[in-house]
Enzyme design. Structure first.
Site, PDB file in Angstrom:
ATOM      1  N   HIS A  76      29.668  50.977  61.032  1.00  0.00           N
ATOM      2  CA  HIS A  76      29.347  51.094  59.613  1.00  0.00           C
ATOM      3  C   HIS A  76      28.465  49.930  59.171  1.00  0.00           C
ATOM      4  O   HIS A  76      28.287  48.946  59.891  1.00  0.00           O
ATOM      5  CB  HIS A  76      30.631  51.155  58.800  1.00  0.00           C
ATOM      6  CG  HIS A  76      31.411  52.412  59.011  1.00  0.00           C
ATOM      7  ND1 HIS A  76      32.574  52.708  58.337  1.00  0.00           N
ATOM      8  CD2 HIS A  76      31.191  53.472  59.837  1.00  0.00           C
ATOM      9  CE1 HIS A  76      33.037  53.879  58.732  1.00  0.00           C
ATOM     10  NE2 HIS A  76      32.209  54.362  59.646  1.00  0.00           N
ATOM     11  N   GLU A  87      28.831  47.490  57.068  1.00  0.00           N
ATOM     12  CA  GLU A  87      29.451  46.173  57.003  1.00  0.00           C
ATOM     13  C   GLU A  87      29.444  45.486  58.370  1.00  0.00           C
ATOM     14  O   GLU A  87      29.214  44.280  58.474  1.00  0.00           O
ATOM     15  CB  GLU A  87      30.900  46.284  56.511  1.00  0.00           C
ATOM     16  CG  GLU A  87      31.035  46.918  55.138  1.00  0.00           C
ATOM     17  CD  GLU A  87      31.300  48.406  55.188  1.00  0.00           C
ATOM     18  OE1 GLU A  87      32.147  48.878  54.419  1.00  0.00           O
ATOM     19  OE2 GLU A  87      30.645  49.095  56.000  1.00  0.00           O
ATOM     20  N   CYS A 112      36.086  51.060  54.379  1.00  0.00           N
ATOM     21  CA  CYS A 112      37.173  51.919  54.847  1.00  0.00           C
ATOM     22  C   CYS A 112      38.322  51.067  55.376  1.00  0.00           C
ATOM     23  O   CYS A 112      38.129  49.953  55.867  1.00  0.00           O
ATOM     24  CB  CYS A 112      36.680  52.882  55.918  1.00  0.00           C
ATOM     25  SG  CYS A 112      36.092  52.083  57.431  1.00  0.00           S
ATOM     26  N   CYS A 129      36.649  48.961  58.535  1.00  0.00           N
ATOM     27  CA  CYS A 129      35.753  47.876  58.138  1.00  0.00           C
ATOM     28  C   CYS A 129      36.523  46.744  57.478  1.00  0.00           C
ATOM     29  O   CYS A 129      36.107  45.577  57.537  1.00  0.00           O
ATOM     30  CB  CYS A 129      34.673  48.402  57.195  1.00  0.00           C
ATOM     31  SG  CYS A 129      33.476  49.472  58.033  1.00  0.00           S
ATOM     32  N   SER A 143       1.799  84.053  52.029  1.00  0.00           N
ATOM     33  CA  SER A 143       2.149  83.026  51.048  1.00  0.00           C
ATOM     34  C   SER A 143       1.515  81.672  51.371  1.00  0.00           C
ATOM     35  O   SER A 143       1.898  80.658  50.787  1.00  0.00           O
ATOM     36  CB  SER A 143       3.677  82.861  50.981  1.00  0.00           C
ATOM     37  OG  SER A 143       4.190  82.454  52.251  1.00  0.00           O
ATOM     38  N   GLU A 158      15.448  78.220  51.287  1.00  0.00           N
ATOM     39  CA  GLU A 158      14.005  78.383  51.093  1.00  0.00           C
ATOM     40  C   GLU A 158      13.552  79.844  51.080  1.00  0.00           C
ATOM     41  O   GLU A 158      12.360  80.122  51.142  1.00  0.00           O
ATOM     42  CB  GLU A 158      13.255  77.594  52.170  1.00  0.00           C
ATOM     43  CG  GLU A 158      13.481  76.092  52.083  1.00  0.00           C
ATOM     44  CD  GLU A 158      12.511  75.285  52.914  1.00  0.00           C
ATOM     45  OE1 GLU A 158      11.564  75.869  53.482  1.00  0.00           O
ATOM     46  OE2 GLU A 158      12.681  74.059  53.007  1.00  0.00           O
ATOM     47  N   GLY A 202      13.736  84.250  51.818  1.00  0.00           N
ATOM     48  CA  GLY A 202      12.842  84.758  50.770  1.00  0.00           C
ATOM     49  C   GLY A 202      13.534  85.254  49.514  1.00  0.00           C
ATOM     50  O   GLY A 202      14.650  84.849  49.187  1.00  0.00           O
ATOM     51  N   SER A 247      20.158  86.832  45.784  1.00  0.00           N
ATOM     52  CA  SER A 247      21.581  86.955  46.076  1.00  0.00           C
ATOM     53  C   SER A 247      22.327  85.665  45.759  1.00  0.00           C
ATOM     54  O   SER A 247      23.425  85.680  45.186  1.00  0.00           O
ATOM     55  CB  SER A 247      21.767  87.334  47.553  1.00  0.00           C
ATOM     56  OG  SER A 247      23.134  87.372  47.903  1.00  0.00           O
TER      57      SER A 247
END
Length: 357
Positions: free
Chosen positions: A51, A53, A76, A85, A169, A289, A291, A297
């Site tokens: 991590h 630290e 943590c 940590c 496109s 992204e 279509g 939906s």
């Protein structure tokens, strides 16, 4: 204190180097200061590695004893893939810890701060709180909702078309807008498209930003018809299907992860099921992204958390719309949005919005 904010902002800058690379862990930065001099710094590069630290304390060495540690997120106090940590901080002899924000993970959630205070370490919370919290916004969402933050990204003409009638496109949006999209792909954990986009465009779905990293490529393919030569398949591909994965060994051999989910009578998945699966994989943020069918939906499901729509100064007069569903009889039946921002990028207007509550 003004000095605390300055050092914490350095820690925030370091943490940003890990954006999009640390899931399921959050991005974190840390700085060790003695007097008015930075003697150690670090950030969390990816899950399974030390991590922030630990990197900062290693760089500081023996000079860390009696110094101040600035860290964007609460240290943590539990064993995961790496040791706590808190133990490293105590062993290094740090006298004071300044924390940007508390960890929303219920396994931590103040325990790290209390553990340090019990051992006589002075702990203060809140320096550059806003910037520290922004770093972990997607992580916090994932922790609370158990699913990734879902962003819809689309580019359309001024008359609302995402492609010409032929399906072409390339390109509606400007080069600068497309560069922004690759920056977004670099930060997000996954990019999602439907099988129609794969069959029509055969996209790579990679990040083409210098120094960037590729997100997971998520393909919605209930009928399991994806071509084995599709360029998006491979080790970082996730294919959702309603069919038996082993029925197409040539897809398995690409190294893609195949996830089987139940589909309804119309052959569609529940977006809640899809996002739950992605959340269980540790993905914090996903960019959809397209279509048009997928975007429509998703919006109708109300599982969308943010919309980013590039509006290009062009008119097609016809073609594929951004969304398509049975329209209401009156404007009052439209799906209401709340605009959260707008700016010009390369001649396009980028509008950010969310669904109205």
């Amino acid at each position: 204190m003004k000095g605390d904010t300055r050092y914490m902002m350095r820690a925030v800058a370091l943490a940003r180097k890990g954006l999009g690379r640390t899931a399921p862990n959050p991005p974190v930065g840390a700085v060790v200061v003695r007097g008015s001099r930075i003697i150690g710094e670090g950030f969390h590069p990816r899950a399974g590695e030390p991590h922030a630290e630990v990197f900062a304390l290693r760089q500081a060495g023996e000079a860390a004893r009696g110094a101040t540690l600035y860290v964007t997120l609460e240290p943590c106090s539990h064993y995961g893939r790496t040791p706590p940590c808190v133990d490293a901080i105590l062993e290094a002899g740090i006298a004071r810890v300044v924390v940007g924000c508390v960890d929303p993970n219920p396994v931590v959630a103040g325990r790290g701060i209390r553990a340090l205070r019990r051992q006589g370490v002075k702990v203060e919370v809140g320096a550059a709180r806003k910037q520290a919290a922004e770093l972990i916004a997607w992580y916090r969402f994932w922790m609370e909702k158990k699913r990734p933050y879902l962003i819809i990204k689309a580019a359309m003409t001024l008359d609302g078309r995402i492609a010409a009638p032929s399906g072409d496109s390339k390109w509606i949006s400007s080069e600068e807008s497309r560069a922004y999209v690759h920056e977004l792909r670099d930060r997000a954990d996954g990019v999602l498209v439907g099988i129609g986009t794969v069959e029509k465009d055969d996209p790579l779905l990679t990040c083409r930003r210098p120094g960037g990293r590729d997100p997971y490529r998520i393909i919605i393919d209930p009928a399991y018809v994806i071509p084995p030569a599709a360029r998006c398949l491979g080790e970082r591909a996730i294919v959702f299907t309603a069919s038996e994965p082993q029925s197409r060994p040539e897809i398995i051999e690409t190294g893609s992860r195949i996830v089987r989910l139940p589909a309804d009578e119309s052959g569609r998945f529940s977006w809640q099921d899809v996002l739950h699966e992605l959340g269980s994989m540790g993905l914090h943020a996903v960019v959809a992204e397209g279509g048009s069918a997928i975007l429509s939906s998703l919006i109708r499901s109300r599982m969308v958390d943010e919309l980013l729509v590039f509006i290009a100064p062009k008119l097609l007069g016809g073609g594929i719309p951004l969304v398509a569903w049975d329209p209401p009889d009156t404007v009052a039946g439209a799906v209401p949005l709340v605009v959260t921002g707008a700016r010009i990028i390369g001649g396009d207007v980028l509008v950010s919005a969310r669904l109205e509550d």
